[in-house]
Write a protein that holds these residues in place. Structure first.
Motif, PDB file in Angstrom:
ATOM      1  N   MET A 180      -1.006   6.908   7.747  1.00 20.06           N
ATOM      2  CA  MET A 180       0.309   6.350   7.513  1.00 20.06           C
ATOM      3  C   MET A 180       0.258   5.472   6.263  1.00 20.06           C
ATOM      4  SD  MET A 180       2.282   3.808  10.067  1.00 20.06           S
ATOM      5  CE  MET A 180       2.532   2.212   9.341  1.00 20.06           C
ATOM      6  N   GLN A 181       1.098   5.775   5.298  1.00 16.33           N
ATOM      7  CA  GLN A 181       1.145   4.992   4.070  1.00 16.33           C
ATOM      8  C   GLN A 181       2.170   3.871   4.200  1.00 16.33           C
ATOM      9  OE1 GLN A 181      -0.504   5.229   1.144  1.00 16.33           O
ATOM     10  NE2 GLN A 181      -1.830   6.803   1.948  1.00 16.33           N
ATOM     11  N   ALA A 182       1.799   2.675   3.743  1.00 16.36           N
ATOM     12  CA  ALA A 182       2.743   1.559   3.682  1.00 16.36           C
ATOM     13  C   ALA A 182       3.620   1.772   2.467  1.00 16.36           C
ATOM     14  CB  ALA A 182       1.982   0.245   3.565  1.00 16.36           C
ATOM     15  N   PRO A 183       4.731   1.093   2.397  1.00 15.36           N
ATOM     16  CA  PRO A 183       5.533   1.198   1.186  1.00 15.36           C
ATOM     17  C   PRO A 183       4.672   0.819  -0.024  1.00 15.36           C
ATOM     18  CG  PRO A 183       6.704  -0.031   2.887  1.00 15.36           C
ATOM     19  CD  PRO A 183       5.322   0.221   3.387  1.00 15.36           C
ATOM     20  N   THR A 184       4.919   1.525  -1.131  1.00 15.62           N
ATOM     21  CA  THR A 184       4.129   1.304  -2.334  1.00 15.62           C
ATOM     22  C   THR A 184       4.144  -0.162  -2.740  1.00 15.62           C
ATOM     23  OG1 THR A 184       4.659   3.528  -3.049  1.00 15.62           O
ATOM     24  CG2 THR A 184       3.807   2.047  -4.724  1.00 15.62           C
ATOM     25  N   SER A 185       5.229  -0.841  -2.479  1.00 18.82           N
ATOM     26  CA  SER A 185       5.348  -2.233  -2.909  1.00 18.82           C
ATOM     27  C   SER A 185       4.294  -3.122  -2.259  1.00 18.82           C
ATOM     28  CB  SER A 185       6.748  -2.775  -2.603  1.00 18.82           C
ATOM     29  OG  SER A 185       6.995  -2.756  -1.212  1.00 18.82           O
ATOM     30  N   SER A 186       3.849  -2.821  -1.049  1.00 21.86           N
ATOM     31  CA  SER A 186       2.812  -3.632  -0.405  1.00 21.86           C
ATOM     32  C   SER A 186       1.515  -3.561  -1.204  1.00 21.86           C
ATOM     33  CB  SER A 186       2.537  -3.154   1.027  1.00 21.86           C
ATOM     34  OG  SER A 186       3.654  -3.382   1.825  1.00 21.86           O
ATOM     35  N   TRP A 187       1.155  -2.390  -1.632  1.00 18.51           N
ATOM     36  CA  TRP A 187      -0.065  -2.226  -2.428  1.00 18.51           C
ATOM     37  C   TRP A 187       0.110  -2.904  -3.784  1.00 18.51           C
ATOM     38  CZ3 TRP A 187      -4.937  -1.823  -2.335  1.00 18.51           C
ATOM     39  CH2 TRP A 187      -5.685  -1.348  -3.421  1.00 18.51           C
ATOM     40  N   ALA A 188       1.274  -2.738  -4.395  1.00 13.90           N
ATOM     41  CA  ALA A 188       1.532  -3.355  -5.697  1.00 13.90           C
ATOM     42  C   ALA A 188       1.507  -4.883  -5.581  1.00 13.90           C
ATOM     43  CB  ALA A 188       2.876  -2.882  -6.243  1.00 13.90           C
ATOM     44  N   VAL A 189       2.090  -5.421  -4.537  1.00 13.18           N
ATOM     45  CA  VAL A 189       2.083  -6.877  -4.333  1.00 13.18           C
ATOM     46  C   VAL A 189       0.653  -7.357  -4.134  1.00 13.18           C
ATOM     47  CG1 VAL A 189       2.740  -8.714  -2.719  1.00 13.18           C
ATOM     48  CG2 VAL A 189       4.433  -7.022  -3.432  1.00 13.18           C
ATOM     49  N   TYR A 190      -0.120  -6.629  -3.350  1.00 14.66           N
ATOM     50  CA  TYR A 190      -1.528  -6.983  -3.141  1.00 14.66           C
ATOM     51  C   TYR A 190      -2.281  -6.991  -4.471  1.00 14.66           C
ATOM     52  CZ  TYR A 190      -6.390  -6.590  -1.640  1.00 14.66           C
ATOM     53  OH  TYR A 190      -7.744  -6.789  -1.480  1.00 14.66           O
ATOM     54  N   LEU A 191      -2.072  -5.938  -5.284  1.00 13.09           N
ATOM     55  CA  LEU A 191      -2.739  -5.857  -6.585  1.00 13.09           C
ATOM     56  C   LEU A 191      -2.387  -7.056  -7.465  1.00 13.09           C
ATOM     57  CD1 LEU A 191      -2.311  -2.092  -7.558  1.00 13.09           C
ATOM     58  CD2 LEU A 191      -4.402  -3.244  -6.887  1.00 13.09           C
ATOM     59  N   ARG A 192      -1.091  -7.369  -7.541  1.00 13.59           N
ATOM     60  CA  ARG A 192      -0.670  -8.495  -8.388  1.00 13.59           C
ATOM     61  C   ARG A 192      -1.270  -9.806  -7.894  1.00 13.59           C
ATOM     62  NH1 ARG A 192       4.261  -5.730  -7.882  1.00 13.59           N
ATOM     63  NH2 ARG A 192       4.689  -4.529  -9.754  1.00 13.59           N
ATOM     64  N   THR A 193      -1.341  -9.969  -6.589  1.00 14.15           N
ATOM     65  CA  THR A 193      -1.868 -11.209  -6.009  1.00 14.15           C
ATOM     66  C   THR A 193      -3.356 -11.346  -6.286  1.00 14.15           C
ATOM     67  OG1 THR A 193      -0.226 -11.097  -4.244  1.00 14.15           O
ATOM     68  CG2 THR A 193      -2.126 -12.515  -3.867  1.00 14.15           C
ATOM     69  N   VAL A 194      -4.103 -10.286  -6.040  1.00 13.62           N
ATOM     70  CA  VAL A 194      -5.561 -10.330  -6.182  1.00 13.62           C
ATOM     71  C   VAL A 194      -5.993 -10.425  -7.637  1.00 13.62           C
ATOM     72  CG1 VAL A 194      -7.668  -8.965  -5.826  1.00 13.62           C
ATOM     73  CG2 VAL A 194      -6.005  -9.194  -3.991  1.00 13.62           C
ATOM     74  N   THR A 195      -5.296  -9.720  -8.516  1.00  9.55           N
ATOM     75  CA  THR A 195      -5.724  -9.675  -9.920  1.00  9.55           C
ATOM     76  C   THR A 195      -5.215 -10.861 -10.738  1.00  9.55           C
ATOM     77  OG1 THR A 195      -3.825  -8.296 -10.505  1.00  9.55           O
ATOM     78  CG2 THR A 195      -5.890  -7.168  -9.906  1.00  9.55           C
ATOM     79  N   ASP A 196      -4.267 -11.584 -10.229  1.00  7.21           N
ATOM     80  CA  ASP A 196      -3.800 -12.838 -10.839  1.00  7.21           C
ATOM     81  C   ASP A 196      -3.474 -12.686 -12.326  1.00  7.21           C
ATOM     82  OD1 ASP A 196      -3.057 -15.529 -10.660  1.00  7.21           O
ATOM     83  OD2 ASP A 196      -5.048 -16.203 -11.277  1.00  7.21           O
ATOM     84  N   GLY A 197      -2.666 -11.659 -12.647  1.00  6.33           N
ATOM     85  CA  GLY A 197      -2.182 -11.510 -14.011  1.00  6.33           C
ATOM     86  C   GLY A 197      -3.132 -10.850 -14.990  1.00  6.33           C
ATOM     87  N   GLU A 198      -4.238 -10.307 -14.524  1.00  8.33           N
ATOM     88  CA  GLU A 198      -5.161  -9.617 -15.439  1.00  8.33           C
ATOM     89  C   GLU A 198      -4.454  -8.403 -16.055  1.00  8.33           C
ATOM     90  OE1 GLU A 198      -9.760 -10.168 -14.132  1.00  8.33           O
ATOM     91  OE2 GLU A 198      -8.640  -8.649 -13.041  1.00  8.33           O
ATOM     92  N   SER A 199      -4.942  -7.985 -17.181  1.00  4.31           N
ATOM     93  CA  SER A 199      -4.373  -6.801 -17.836  1.00  4.31           C
ATOM     94  C   SER A 199      -4.721  -5.558 -17.031  1.00  4.31           C
ATOM     95  CB  SER A 199      -4.917  -6.664 -19.260  1.00  4.31           C
ATOM     96  OG  SER A 199      -6.289  -6.298 -19.215  1.00  4.31           O
ATOM     97  N   ASN A 200      -3.924  -4.532 -17.223  1.00  9.99           N
ATOM     98  CA  ASN A 200      -4.185  -3.263 -16.544  1.00  9.99           C
ATOM     99  C   ASN A 200      -5.559  -2.707 -16.916  1.00  9.99           C
ATOM    100  OD1 ASN A 200      -1.618  -3.633 -15.599  1.00  9.99           O
ATOM    101  ND2 ASN A 200      -0.791  -1.696 -16.377  1.00  9.99           N
ATOM    102  N   ALA A 201      -5.946  -2.871 -18.171  1.00  9.26           N
ATOM    103  CA  ALA A 201      -7.255  -2.378 -18.619  1.00  9.26           C
ATOM    104  C   ALA A 201      -8.387  -3.116 -17.906  1.00  9.26           C
ATOM    105  CB  ALA A 201      -7.394  -2.526 -20.123  1.00  9.26           C
ATOM    106  N   ALA A 202      -8.251  -4.441 -17.742  1.00  6.07           N
ATOM    107  CA  ALA A 202      -9.286  -5.226 -17.055  1.00  6.07           C
ATOM    108  C   ALA A 202      -9.359  -4.838 -15.578  1.00  6.07           C
ATOM    109  CB  ALA A 202      -9.011  -6.718 -17.209  1.00  6.07           C
TER     110      ALA A 202
END
Length: 153
Positions: free
Chosen positions: A1-23
């Motif tokens: 079962m997949q969660a809404p994409t936004s949950s994963w995106a929110v998790y990514l933004r939270t964990v990476t704390d503004g890092e660049s996509n390349a980093a």
């Protein structure tokens, strides 16, 4: 079962704390394009191995990354997490049974198996000579009609 994409995106933004996509891509071991698609919500979360690899790359618990990606539910996380118990989680009978079990198995601490020494530093006070246990209030009185109960005269 997949969660809404936004949950994963929110998790990514939270964990990476503004890092660049390349980093992020370098640390997670994926392409920059994949990170862009995840953050924009164009694609769903990656496969579980990539989710775990990403979490570890950021020093995060993979369990929560799998939850954010929709692979685990809140209930599954709660069942998997070890729970610490306190003495108040057990009733008096359970506590007494544990003490008896320890005594029977020889695991009891010396406080339960050794005589108490009375000295000036002890918090143990000897009973008074005029102590009468029958004068204490009782929570319940025995039924003298019960078979096997000694008759009181």
């Amino acid at each position: 079962m997949q969660a809404p994409t936004s949950s994963w995106a929110v998790y990514l933004r939270t964990v990476t704390d503004g890092e660049s996509n390349a980093a992020i891509a370098q640390r997670a071991g994926v392409s920059t394009a994949a990170v862009s698609r995840w953050l924009s919500g164009v694609t769903a979360a990656p496969d579980p191995r990539t989710v775990i690899s990403f979490a570890r790359g950021y020093g995060q618990d993979p369990i929560y990354a799998l939850f954010a990606a929709g692979y685990l539910t809140h209930g599954e996380i709660n069942r998997a997490a070890p729970r610490e118990f306190t003495l108040s989680d057990f009733n008096d009978l359970q506590l007494a049974q544990e003490i008896v079990r320890r005594l029977d198995s020889g695991e009891a601490s010396p406080q339960l198996t050794e005589p108490v020494e009375l000295d000036a530093s002890s918090n143990v006070v000897p009973m008074r000579d005029d102590f009468n246990p029958d004068a204490l209030p009782h929570a319940a009185y025995p039924d003298t009609e019960e078979p096997g109960y000694p008759d009181e005269d």
